[in-house]
Design a protein around this motif. Sequence first.
Motif, PDB file in Angstrom:
ATOM      1  N   VAL A   1      -3.520   6.492 -10.778  1.00  0.00           N
ATOM      2  CA  VAL A   1      -3.791   5.686  -9.592  1.00  0.00           C
ATOM      3  C   VAL A   1      -4.948   4.721  -9.882  1.00  0.00           C
ATOM      4  O   VAL A   1      -6.074   5.144 -10.138  1.00  0.00           O
ATOM      5  CB  VAL A   1      -4.136   6.578  -8.380  1.00  0.00           C
ATOM      6  N   THR A   2      -4.641   3.424  -9.864  1.00  0.00           N
ATOM      7  CA  THR A   2      -5.661   2.386 -10.051  1.00  0.00           C
ATOM      8  C   THR A   2      -5.503   1.341  -8.960  1.00  0.00           C
ATOM      9  O   THR A   2      -4.441   1.241  -8.323  1.00  0.00           O
ATOM     10  CB  THR A   2      -5.515   1.703 -11.415  1.00  0.00           C
ATOM     11  N   GLU A   3      -6.546   0.551  -8.759  1.00  0.00           N
ATOM     12  CA  GLU A   3      -6.482  -0.508  -7.751  1.00  0.00           C
ATOM     13  C   GLU A   3      -5.364  -1.488  -8.056  1.00  0.00           C
ATOM     14  O   GLU A   3      -4.641  -1.933  -7.155  1.00  0.00           O
ATOM     15  CB  GLU A   3      -7.825  -1.231  -7.676  1.00  0.00           C
ATOM     16  N   GLU A   4      -5.188  -1.842  -9.328  1.00  0.00           N
ATOM     17  CA  GLU A   4      -4.160  -2.814  -9.694  1.00  0.00           C
ATOM     18  C   GLU A   4      -2.761  -2.290  -9.389  1.00  0.00           C
ATOM     19  O   GLU A   4      -1.921  -3.012  -8.833  1.00  0.00           O
ATOM     20  CB  GLU A   4      -4.280  -3.172 -11.173  1.00  0.00           C
ATOM     21  N   ARG A   5      -2.492  -1.053  -9.742  1.00  0.00           N
ATOM     22  CA  ARG A   5      -1.167  -0.488  -9.471  1.00  0.00           C
ATOM     23  C   ARG A   5      -0.921  -0.386  -7.966  1.00  0.00           C
ATOM     24  O   ARG A   5       0.180  -0.679  -7.476  1.00  0.00           O
ATOM     25  CB  ARG A   5      -1.026   0.880 -10.133  1.00  0.00           C
ATOM     26  N   LEU A   6      -1.921   0.032  -7.218  1.00  0.00           N
ATOM     27  CA  LEU A   6      -1.745   0.160  -5.770  1.00  0.00           C
ATOM     28  C   LEU A   6      -1.528  -1.191  -5.111  1.00  0.00           C
ATOM     29  O   LEU A   6      -0.775  -1.301  -4.134  1.00  0.00           O
ATOM     30  CB  LEU A   6      -2.944   0.869  -5.148  1.00  0.00           C
ATOM     31  N   ARG A   7      -2.154  -2.225  -5.638  1.00  0.00           N
ATOM     32  CA  ARG A   7      -1.928  -3.571  -5.085  1.00  0.00           C
ATOM     33  C   ARG A   7      -0.480  -3.997  -5.300  1.00  0.00           C
ATOM     34  O   ARG A   7       0.118  -4.676  -4.450  1.00  0.00           O
ATOM     35  CB  ARG A   7      -2.890  -4.577  -5.724  1.00  0.00           C
ATOM     36  N   ILE A   8       0.094  -3.612  -6.441  1.00  0.00           N
ATOM     37  CA  ILE A   8       1.505  -3.932  -6.701  1.00  0.00           C
ATOM     38  C   ILE A   8       2.391  -3.218  -5.683  1.00  0.00           C
ATOM     39  O   ILE A   8       3.309  -3.813  -5.106  1.00  0.00           O
ATOM     40  CB  ILE A   8       1.885  -3.538  -8.137  1.00  0.00           C
ATOM     41  N   LEU A   9       2.127  -1.940  -5.440  1.00  0.00           N
ATOM     42  CA  LEU A   9       2.920  -1.195  -4.464  1.00  0.00           C
ATOM     43  C   LEU A   9       2.789  -1.821  -3.083  1.00  0.00           C
ATOM     44  O   LEU A   9       3.784  -1.956  -2.352  1.00  0.00           O
ATOM     45  CB  LEU A   9       2.473   0.268  -4.412  1.00  0.00           C
ATOM     46  N   LYS A  10       1.588  -2.204  -2.730  1.00  0.00           N
ATOM     47  CA  LYS A  10       1.361  -2.804  -1.423  1.00  0.00           C
ATOM     48  C   LYS A  10       2.081  -4.143  -1.307  1.00  0.00           C
ATOM     49  O   LYS A  10       2.690  -4.461  -0.271  1.00  0.00           O
ATOM     50  CB  LYS A  10      -0.140  -3.003  -1.214  1.00  0.00           C
ATOM     51  N   ALA A  11       2.037  -4.941  -2.359  1.00  0.00           N
ATOM     52  CA  ALA A  11       2.669  -6.256  -2.326  1.00  0.00           C
ATOM     53  C   ALA A  11       4.183  -6.167  -2.160  1.00  0.00           C
ATOM     54  O   ALA A  11       4.811  -7.084  -1.621  1.00  0.00           O
ATOM     55  CB  ALA A  11       2.335  -7.022  -3.605  1.00  0.00           C
ATOM     56  N   HIS A  12       4.758  -5.051  -2.613  1.00  0.00           N
ATOM     57  CA  HIS A  12       6.215  -4.889  -2.523  1.00  0.00           C
ATOM     58  C   HIS A  12       6.614  -3.983  -1.354  1.00  0.00           C
ATOM     59  O   HIS A  12       7.710  -3.426  -1.333  1.00  0.00           O
ATOM     60  CB  HIS A  12       6.770  -4.364  -3.844  1.00  0.00           C
ATOM     61  N   HIS A  13       5.721  -3.849  -0.397  1.00  0.00           N
ATOM     62  CA  HIS A  13       6.023  -3.210   0.896  1.00  0.00           C
ATOM     63  C   HIS A  13       6.363  -1.728   0.772  1.00  0.00           C
ATOM     64  O   HIS A  13       7.166  -1.200   1.557  1.00  0.00           O
ATOM     65  CB  HIS A  13       7.156  -3.948   1.610  1.00  0.00           C
TER      66      HIS A  13
ATOM     67  N   PHE B   1      10.300  -3.396  -9.366  1.00  0.00           N
ATOM     68  CA  PHE B   1      10.566  -3.980  -8.044  1.00  0.00           C
ATOM     69  C   PHE B   1      11.411  -5.249  -8.165  1.00  0.00           C
ATOM     70  O   PHE B   1      12.244  -5.526  -7.307  1.00  0.00           O
ATOM     71  CB  PHE B   1       9.252  -4.264  -7.335  1.00  0.00           C
ATOM     72  N   HIS B   2      11.214  -5.997  -9.229  1.00  0.00           N
ATOM     73  CA  HIS B   2      12.039  -7.188  -9.432  1.00  0.00           C
ATOM     74  C   HIS B   2      13.486  -6.807  -9.757  1.00  0.00           C
ATOM     75  O   HIS B   2      14.426  -7.498  -9.348  1.00  0.00           O
ATOM     76  CB  HIS B   2      11.442  -8.064 -10.534  1.00  0.00           C
ATOM     77  N   ILE B   3      13.660  -5.712 -10.495  1.00  0.00           N
ATOM     78  CA  ILE B   3      15.024  -5.225 -10.752  1.00  0.00           C
ATOM     79  C   ILE B   3      15.691  -4.831  -9.437  1.00  0.00           C
ATOM     80  O   ILE B   3      16.855  -5.159  -9.177  1.00  0.00           O
ATOM     81  CB  ILE B   3      14.997  -4.035 -11.728  1.00  0.00           C
ATOM     82  N   ALA B   4      14.939  -4.122  -8.585  1.00  0.00           N
ATOM     83  CA  ALA B   4      15.489  -3.654  -7.315  1.00  0.00           C
ATOM     84  C   ALA B   4      15.852  -4.815  -6.396  1.00  0.00           C
ATOM     85  O   ALA B   4      16.938  -4.836  -5.804  1.00  0.00           O
ATOM     86  CB  ALA B   4      14.502  -2.725  -6.623  1.00  0.00           C
ATOM     87  N   SER B   5      14.949  -5.793  -6.265  1.00  0.00           N
ATOM     88  CA  SER B   5      15.192  -6.893  -5.322  1.00  0.00           C
ATOM     89  C   SER B   5      15.973  -8.037  -5.949  1.00  0.00           C
ATOM     90  O   SER B   5      16.943  -8.530  -5.369  1.00  0.00           O
ATOM     91  CB  SER B   5      13.859  -7.406  -4.775  1.00  0.00           C
ATOM     92  N   GLY B   6      15.586  -8.432  -7.154  1.00  0.00           N
ATOM     93  CA  GLY B   6      16.204  -9.601  -7.776  1.00  0.00           C
ATOM     94  C   GLY B   6      17.580  -9.351  -8.335  1.00  0.00           C
ATOM     95  O   GLY B   6      18.417 -10.258  -8.383  1.00  0.00           O
TER      96      GLY B   6
END
Length: 459
Positions: free
Chosen positions: A164-176, A139-144
């Motif tokens: 699928v884990t809570e940590e990975r899903l939180r990352i997806l959620k944080a990046h909209h 996501f940083h490559i895509a945005s930054g």
Amino acid sequence: MMEAHPLYMNKGEKDAEFLRDWKESLLAEPYRSYLYSYPHKTAYGELGSGIELSKLWSAEPAETFFLYMHIPFCGARCGFCNLFTLPDKRHSVHEQYVNALERQARQWTPYVGHKAFARFAIGGGTPTLLEPALLERLFHIASGIMGLDSQKASISVEASPETVTEERLRILKAHHVDRVSMGIQSFVETEAAAIYRPQHPLEVERALELLKLQRFPILNLDLIYGLPGQTIESWMYSLGRALSYEPEEIFLYPLYTREHTIVKPKDIKESSETDNRMAHYIAAREELLSRGYTQYSMRRFAKADASSVKSLLPYGCQEEGMVGLGCGARSYTRSVHYASRYGVSRSATASIIADYVAAERYDTADYGIILSIPEQQRRFILKAILHREGLELAAYEERFGSRVLDDFPELLLLTETGLAELDAMLLRLTDEGIAYSDAIGDWFISPEVRKQMEGYVLA
């Protein structure tokens, strides 16, 4: 093989016989191939000394672009899979690959960063196989680096149940991320085992529970019908289990067996005396329509309100202006499609990925296909008619300066056999035509592209 331009001038009984024979021949093999893009990747070849990306993208007329990242790693290769992916769980291998992807992004930004990205997708392979820190880097490559505005772009990520884990899903959620797509294929363990998919129903259910808790705007689930040993009852059971999670989208895929896949055609024949894929499709379609889903293509069913909550930038359905980063990703401009070389076997994919990781420069397109105007026209038609929206006749004329039925009169075969409907504005497949989309797509491949496909040797 049927001719792409059949000549039949006489009317009456002879025409009726011709049309009947043509339709029977077309529908005799409803699952010839899955043509999700045109031209097919097996039509690609060497592009001479290469095309400089600066020249290629400066002339691209698309108003916005589609950014795609390909992660070519999975936990295991499923028996039906012929995608560009390598079973490899090693973090060190993933990190080297992401380093190369970032290097490629930095080199491509000057060529494609002048227009906004309306969509961003991460596919594979299994992107969520990456450790959270590497997933975050994408996501940083895509945005930054690439300049993606995650507040305005539609963002889709593919996942598999075991990753699928809570940590990975939180990352997806944080990046909209507004769409998560997960391949399930079957909720029946013996059916998953028959296609060499190491998957347990309880693992699938666990992943689905986590996904529903995060409330992504669109949850898409993939299922496959026609699996070895699958019955209509077990197929509808899997569909029912998927529907119990109320996904906004469902994609239904017939099982295909292809060159280099583990599951072979004989595995389907030996599991059942008849091929029941069409019966499975019809039963599932009726169930989904009764549940309020709308059918948008042979494969895609979605709820009427299944759309992103964002105010999205416009992007053309023809998928021109697709910027594909990563080994195995394809890029589309109006006149040139290009990619890395394609392979399926472990040795071939490993070698291609190794070359990609070792490369220092990525600023030329050296493998792909240059689309003539007739091939651009065929692509435009196929990308439209294989979806429920159909082909707008005025849009074709505006794009190419000619009428579609003057250029391709053989399309009338579809209307005269009940596979499509035509009015003053639109050419659109009927329900029967949608059911046979794969046969229609295969029929419309040009002789030139087919020759290139037939000459392709898959490694």
